[in-house]
Scaffold this motif. Structure first.
Motif, PDB file in Angstrom:
ATOM      1  N   TRP A   1     -10.384  -2.947   0.766  1.00 36.05           N
ATOM      2  CA  TRP A   1      -9.765  -3.138   2.235  1.00 36.05           C
ATOM      3  C   TRP A   1     -10.329  -3.215   3.371  1.00 36.05           C
ATOM      4  O   TRP A   1     -11.488  -3.099   3.400  1.00 36.05           O
ATOM      5  CB  TRP A   1      -9.680  -1.150   1.130  1.00 36.05           C
TER       6      TRP A   1
ATOM      7  N   GLU B   1       0.629  -1.443  -0.094  1.00 33.22           N
ATOM      8  CA  GLU B   1      -0.338  -0.011  -0.376  1.00 33.22           C
ATOM      9  C   GLU B   1       1.086   1.173  -0.013  1.00 33.22           C
ATOM     10  O   GLU B   1       1.837   1.472   0.402  1.00 33.22           O
ATOM     11  CB  GLU B   1      -0.755   0.049   1.633  1.00 33.22           C
TER      12      GLU B   1
ATOM     13  N   CYS C   1      -5.093  -3.328   2.581  1.00 33.97           N
ATOM     14  CA  CYS C   1      -5.142  -4.046   1.081  1.00 33.97           C
ATOM     15  C   CYS C   1      -5.241  -5.688   1.356  1.00 33.97           C
ATOM     16  O   CYS C   1      -4.151  -5.831   1.520  1.00 33.97           O
ATOM     17  CB  CYS C   1      -4.053  -3.521   0.301  1.00 33.97           C
TER      18      CYS C   1
ATOM     19  N   CYS D   1      -2.518   0.216  -4.351  1.00 35.00           N
ATOM     20  CA  CYS D   1      -1.981  -1.268  -3.733  1.00 35.00           C
ATOM     21  C   CYS D   1      -1.338  -2.509  -4.483  1.00 35.00           C
ATOM     22  O   CYS D   1      -2.541  -2.153  -5.448  1.00 35.00           O
ATOM     23  CB  CYS D   1      -3.232  -2.130  -3.161  1.00 35.00           C
TER      24      CYS D   1
END
Length: 126
Positions: A36, A6, A96, A22
């Motif tokens: 997320w 990320e 992520c 990401c």
């Protein structure tokens, strides 16, 4: 091996915007659900958003609907979270996540995660 990296976190004033990225590697990104999660201090980790491999199916938690937008670029193996109208309660570490089995986005929404990134801090000041 699978890597989810990320970037894009930081400090922003309330009402501002940030875009998280990401970068994914080590698996077939174009076939995976991506999403997320976030974890605020003293709170449990919670689902934020998920997107299917073809971007046809998207989920958001109620508190971010209309403010956050999840997207992906399968040519760059990258997922994004555009965050607008940020509030102090959005302050958290954002992670992520990926889900490589079928119905990946739906599974992510229910907390079924294959892999996690290391997280990026988002701080919204009032």
């Amino acid at each position: 091996q699978v890597q989810l990296v990320e970037s894009g976190g930081g400090l922003v004033q309330a009402g501002g915007s940030l875009r998280l990225s990401c970068a994914a590697s080590g698996f077939r990104f174009s076939a995976a659900g991506m999403g997320w999660f976030r974890q605020a201090p003293g709170k449990e980790r919670e689902f934020v958003a998920a997107i299917s491999w073809g971007s046809n199916t998207i989920y958001y938690t109620d508190s971010v609907k209309g403010r956050f937008t999840i997207s992906r670029d399968n040519t760059r193996n990258t997922a994004y979270l555009q965050m607008n109208s940020l509030k102090p309660e959005d302050t958290a570490v954002y992670y992520c996540v990926s889900q490589t089995t079928p119905l990946g986005a739906t599974k992510l929404q229910s907390g079924q995660v294959d892999h996690w990134g290391q997280g990026t801090q988002v701080t919204v000041s009032s």
